[in-house]
Design a protein around this motif. Structure first.
Motif, PDB file in Angstrom:
ATOM      1  N   GLY A   1      -7.541   2.856 -14.184  1.00  0.00           N
ATOM      2  CA  GLY A   1      -6.992   2.662 -12.842  1.00  0.00           C
ATOM      3  C   GLY A   1      -7.285   3.833 -11.931  1.00  0.00           C
ATOM      4  N   SER A   2      -7.076   5.029 -12.431  1.00  0.00           N
ATOM      5  CA  SER A   2      -7.272   6.193 -11.570  1.00  0.00           C
ATOM      6  C   SER A   2      -8.745   6.364 -11.210  1.00  0.00           C
ATOM      7  CB  SER A   2      -6.730   7.448 -12.243  1.00  0.00           C
ATOM      8  OG  SER A   2      -7.522   7.794 -13.347  1.00  0.00           O
TER       9      SER A   2
ATOM     10  N   LEU B   1       3.472  -6.226  -7.156  1.00  0.00           N
ATOM     11  CA  LEU B   1       3.078  -6.329  -8.556  1.00  0.00           C
ATOM     12  C   LEU B   1       4.294  -6.631  -9.420  1.00  0.00           C
ATOM     13  CD1 LEU B   1       0.487  -3.418  -8.924  1.00  0.00           C
ATOM     14  CD2 LEU B   1       0.077  -5.860  -8.662  1.00  0.00           C
TER      15      LEU B   1
ATOM     16  N   MET C   1     -10.813  -7.884 -10.687  1.00  0.00           N
ATOM     17  CA  MET C   1      -9.920  -7.010  -9.933  1.00  0.00           C
ATOM     18  C   MET C   1      -9.927  -7.414  -8.458  1.00  0.00           C
ATOM     19  SD  MET C   1      -9.784  -2.961 -10.428  1.00  0.00           S
ATOM     20  CE  MET C   1      -8.395  -1.984  -9.856  1.00  0.00           C
TER      21      MET C   1
ATOM     22  N   ALA D   1       3.916  -3.504  -3.301  1.00  0.00           N
ATOM     23  CA  ALA D   1       2.576  -4.057  -3.528  1.00  0.00           C
ATOM     24  C   ALA D   1       2.647  -5.419  -4.212  1.00  0.00           C
ATOM     25  CB  ALA D   1       1.749  -3.099  -4.374  1.00  0.00           C
TER      26      ALA D   1
ATOM     27  N   ALA E   1      -4.236   3.511 -17.415  1.00  0.00           N
ATOM     28  CA  ALA E   1      -4.037   4.451 -16.314  1.00  0.00           C
ATOM     29  C   ALA E   1      -5.339   5.182 -15.993  1.00  0.00           C
ATOM     30  CB  ALA E   1      -2.935   5.442 -16.640  1.00  0.00           C
TER      31      ALA E   1
ATOM     32  N   ILE F   1     -10.861   3.961 -10.647  1.00  0.00           N
ATOM     33  CA  ILE F   1     -11.141   3.006  -9.575  1.00  0.00           C
ATOM     34  C   ILE F   1     -10.250   3.285  -8.370  1.00  0.00           C
ATOM     35  CG2 ILE F   1     -11.231   0.537  -9.012  1.00  0.00           C
ATOM     36  CD1 ILE F   1     -11.572   0.038 -12.006  1.00  0.00           C
ATOM     37  N   GLY F   2      -9.175   4.012  -8.602  1.00  0.00           N
ATOM     38  CA  GLY F   2      -8.170   4.213  -7.564  1.00  0.00           C
ATOM     39  C   GLY F   2      -8.609   5.096  -6.411  1.00  0.00           C
TER      40      GLY F   2
ATOM     41  N   PRO G   1     -11.963  -7.443  -0.582  1.00  0.00           N
ATOM     42  CA  PRO G   1     -10.647  -6.897  -0.908  1.00  0.00           C
ATOM     43  C   PRO G   1     -10.719  -5.420  -1.300  1.00  0.00           C
ATOM     44  CG  PRO G   1     -11.127  -8.904  -2.144  1.00  0.00           C
ATOM     45  CD  PRO G   1     -12.394  -8.465  -1.519  1.00  0.00           C
ATOM     46  N   ASP G   2      -9.585  -4.772  -1.255  1.00  0.00           N
ATOM     47  CA  ASP G   2      -9.480  -3.341  -1.542  1.00  0.00           C
ATOM     48  C   ASP G   2      -8.998  -3.124  -2.973  1.00  0.00           C
ATOM     49  OD1 ASP G   2      -9.208  -0.660  -1.506  1.00  0.00           O
ATOM     50  OD2 ASP G   2      -7.524  -0.605  -0.119  1.00  0.00           O
ATOM     51  N   ILE G   3      -9.928  -2.795  -3.843  1.00  0.00           N
ATOM     52  CA  ILE G   3      -9.541  -2.581  -5.228  1.00  0.00           C
ATOM     53  C   ILE G   3      -9.020  -1.174  -5.459  1.00  0.00           C
ATOM     54  CG2 ILE G   3     -11.086  -4.319  -6.209  1.00  0.00           C
ATOM     55  CD1 ILE G   3     -12.998  -2.068  -6.923  1.00  0.00           C
ATOM     56  N   ALA G   4      -9.304  -0.264  -4.516  1.00  0.00           N
ATOM     57  CA  ALA G   4      -8.862   1.119  -4.695  1.00  0.00           C
ATOM     58  C   ALA G   4      -7.337   1.190  -4.683  1.00  0.00           C
ATOM     59  CB  ALA G   4      -9.447   2.014  -3.608  1.00  0.00           C
ATOM     60  N   LEU G   5      -6.729   0.410  -3.815  1.00  0.00           N
ATOM     61  CA  LEU G   5      -5.271   0.402  -3.736  1.00  0.00           C
ATOM     62  C   LEU G   5      -4.680  -0.056  -5.059  1.00  0.00           C
ATOM     63  CD1 LEU G   5      -2.650   0.608  -2.221  1.00  0.00           C
ATOM     64  CD2 LEU G   5      -3.038  -1.672  -1.288  1.00  0.00           C
ATOM     65  N   LEU G   6      -5.179  -1.156  -5.549  1.00  0.00           N
ATOM     66  CA  LEU G   6      -4.717  -1.685  -6.831  1.00  0.00           C
ATOM     67  C   LEU G   6      -4.952  -0.663  -7.939  1.00  0.00           C
ATOM     68  CD1 LEU G   6      -3.575  -4.020  -8.405  1.00  0.00           C
ATOM     69  CD2 LEU G   6      -5.820  -5.108  -8.377  1.00  0.00           C
ATOM     70  N   GLY G   7      -6.116  -0.047  -7.907  1.00  0.00           N
ATOM     71  CA  GLY G   7      -6.446   0.951  -8.919  1.00  0.00           C
ATOM     72  C   GLY G   7      -5.504   2.136  -8.898  1.00  0.00           C
ATOM     73  N   SER G   8      -5.229   2.633  -7.713  1.00  0.00           N
ATOM     74  CA  SER G   8      -4.381   3.823  -7.626  1.00  0.00           C
ATOM     75  C   SER G   8      -2.948   3.504  -8.047  1.00  0.00           C
ATOM     76  CB  SER G   8      -4.418   4.393  -6.209  1.00  0.00           C
ATOM     77  OG  SER G   8      -3.773   3.531  -5.318  1.00  0.00           O
ATOM     78  N   LEU G   9      -2.514   2.278  -7.795  1.00  0.00           N
ATOM     79  CA  LEU G   9      -1.170   1.899  -8.231  1.00  0.00           C
ATOM     80  C   LEU G   9      -1.069   1.955  -9.748  1.00  0.00           C
ATOM     81  CD1 LEU G   9      -0.447  -1.039  -5.786  1.00  0.00           C
ATOM     82  CD2 LEU G   9       0.948   0.995  -6.069  1.00  0.00           C
ATOM     83  N   ILE G  10      -2.089   1.456 -10.410  1.00  0.00           N
ATOM     84  CA  ILE G  10      -2.076   1.433 -11.871  1.00  0.00           C
ATOM     85  C   ILE G  10      -2.512   2.783 -12.425  1.00  0.00           C
ATOM     86  CG2 ILE G  10      -3.003   0.232 -13.896  1.00  0.00           C
ATOM     87  CD1 ILE G  10      -3.476  -2.178 -12.096  1.00  0.00           C
ATOM     88  N   GLY G  11      -3.175   3.566 -11.598  1.00  0.00           N
ATOM     89  CA  GLY G  11      -3.769   4.815 -12.041  1.00  0.00           C
ATOM     90  C   GLY G  11      -2.778   5.900 -12.405  1.00  0.00           C
TER      91      GLY G  11
ATOM     92  N   TYR H   1      -4.556  -7.418  -0.506  1.00  0.00           N
ATOM     93  CA  TYR H   1      -5.012  -6.058  -0.266  1.00  0.00           C
ATOM     94  C   TYR H   1      -6.374  -6.101   0.389  1.00  0.00           C
ATOM     95  CZ  TYR H   1      -1.716  -5.103  -4.128  1.00  0.00           C
ATOM     96  OH  TYR H   1      -0.627  -5.044  -4.962  1.00  0.00           O
ATOM     97  N   MET H   2      -6.445  -6.399   1.662  1.00  0.00           N
ATOM     98  CA  MET H   2      -7.741  -6.477   2.332  1.00  0.00           C
ATOM     99  C   MET H   2      -7.991  -5.219   3.151  1.00  0.00           C
ATOM    100  SD  MET H   2      -8.640  -9.256   1.047  1.00  0.00           S
ATOM    101  CE  MET H   2     -10.096  -9.925   1.843  1.00  0.00           C
ATOM    102  N   ARG H   3      -9.267  -4.839   3.230  1.00  0.00           N
ATOM    103  CA  ARG H   3      -9.610  -3.629   3.967  1.00  0.00           C
ATOM    104  C   ARG H   3      -9.862  -3.916   5.433  1.00  0.00           C
ATOM    105  NH1 ARG H   3     -14.033  -0.873   0.191  1.00  0.00           N
ATOM    106  NH2 ARG H   3     -14.838  -2.969   0.171  1.00  0.00           N
TER     107      ARG H   3
END
Lengths: 225, 225
Positions: A11-12, B60, A86, B58, A8, A14-15, B5-15, A95-97
DNA sequence: ATAATGCTTCGACTAATATCGAAATATGAA
DNA sequence: TTCATATTTCGATATTAGTCGAAGCATTAT
């Protein structure tokens, strides 16, 4: 279920979009100052400073002071490899920007992955090295053969001094766009350095994209056929 | 730097800790209900419901309705592999939740990694399969040899029907504790199923830990010597 | 010295979101 | 039907954390 490492926290870190942007910018391999990273992230320097201290404290990035500048890089290749990984899942999940554009195509073709070459051309080189048995996969480890040593010698890459380093000589890294392996490790770093040194390609400003010259790509393709 | 790709979205989900706990619980491979996941995460069912819908959206995790229960599993093995990878970096960086205890030791010894065996014993099996050339690494892909087919046949695992599946037969997954590869893919799933079926080991309740019987571990070790 | 540049700290504001109580919906049991 | 259980939705609250202006510190340039 409180066993094991804490994902977590990772993740946070990078989140947050600003931090994610910074990390992505550092994936280009070049050391960047706090101000540059602020611009990449689209925030003020004060905000960036706060983010950078968090990333530094978590040992995802490492600072190097130079005069009044503070340069940051990813702490080590493990961090780079993980981010590439990742990107892989994020891409697969859609998840594309941005809508895919011409830049995206270039990115898939050839890019810097922290300190080595990734993308189609990176995968191509890796495959070729295995095909010619310059590299061998042994029990999950990658080993450089005698003929491989000779191959890199002819390229002007001396693999001898790399032996001494704690860092593995060669290592596979999973490519996010091709979902295949490419060459990482100190040998991967030496290879991309040589490519730039030979003038076969150059970094695109503020991007991970590597643009090969016409001549450079021809030579690269002949080398890794 | 808005490429890729957007890793921030993935990160915040796990974060978020609650979501991370849920995902970790699902790494044990068993389908869990929303209420069970709420307990794992240490939040009320209302809160859990909100988290689960985010994770589901998402892609997952995937739901399966059964009567008035809603069971969740990780969407696919890519998600599981990625989480294992993330555990690897988190562990290396020292992001631990608890002081290492006896449970931690068991976890490193043998555990479920979504749908296959991980930990020391998982790595041991993987190494052995490569050593005896039951598996071969070819260009980054893992291939089952003829003798390997015979080996699994004798174990009572029919590799024929797996061919038809879109999912790769065998695949390497990076272990967070050993930082080595172990066997994933449908063959990895078949193997751990057989281990449970043979009574060599059983899952520990509410945990990823796999406990081998004395006899089971002996047989396992002989098999993968 | 004095000014300019790069970075950090402090403090206040704001926006996002995790949280849970209460109520609604859905399924199964009695 | 009536009651119990599982899950979701709604609404309100509270906490967190990202944000930036202003000021301070450090280093370099003039």
């Amino acid at each position: 279920m409180k066993e094991g490492p804490d994902i977590a926290l990772l993740g946070s870190l990078i989140g947050d979009p600003a931090r994610a942007n910074m990390l992505m910018a550092l994936m280009a391999g070049k050391a960047l100052t706090a101000t540059e990273l602020a611009a990449e992230a689209g925030v003020t320097v004060q905000t960036a400073s706060s983010h950078l201290s968090k990333l530094e404290h978590a040992q995802l990035i490492s600072p190097r002071k130079q005069g009044r500048h503070k340069y940051f890089t990813l702490s080590n290749e493990d961090v780079g490899d993980f981010l590439e990984n990742m990107l892989g899942l994020a891409a697969k999940q859609g998840y594309m920007r941005t809508r895919t554009g011409p830049k995206d195509e270039d990115l898939r073709r050839a890019r810097v992955c922290y300190d080595h070459l990734a993308g189609e051309l990176g995968v191509k080189a890796y495959d070729s090295l295995l095909k010619h048995r310059y590299l061998l996969e042994v029990n999950g480890d990658l080993r450089l053969t005698a003929s491989g040593k000779a191959f890199f010698d002819k390229l002007g890459i001396d693999t001898m001094p790399m032996k001494a380093l704690r860092r593995p000589l060669c290592k596979a890294c999973l490519d996010w766009s091709a979902r295949r392996s490419h060459l990482a490790g100190s040998l991967g770093t030496a290879l991309i350095d040589k490519i730039f040194e030979n003038g076969w390609a150059k970094r695109r400003e503020n991007s991970r994209i590597v643009t090969f010259t016409r001549e450079g790509e021809k030579k690269f393709s002949r080398l890794f056929s």
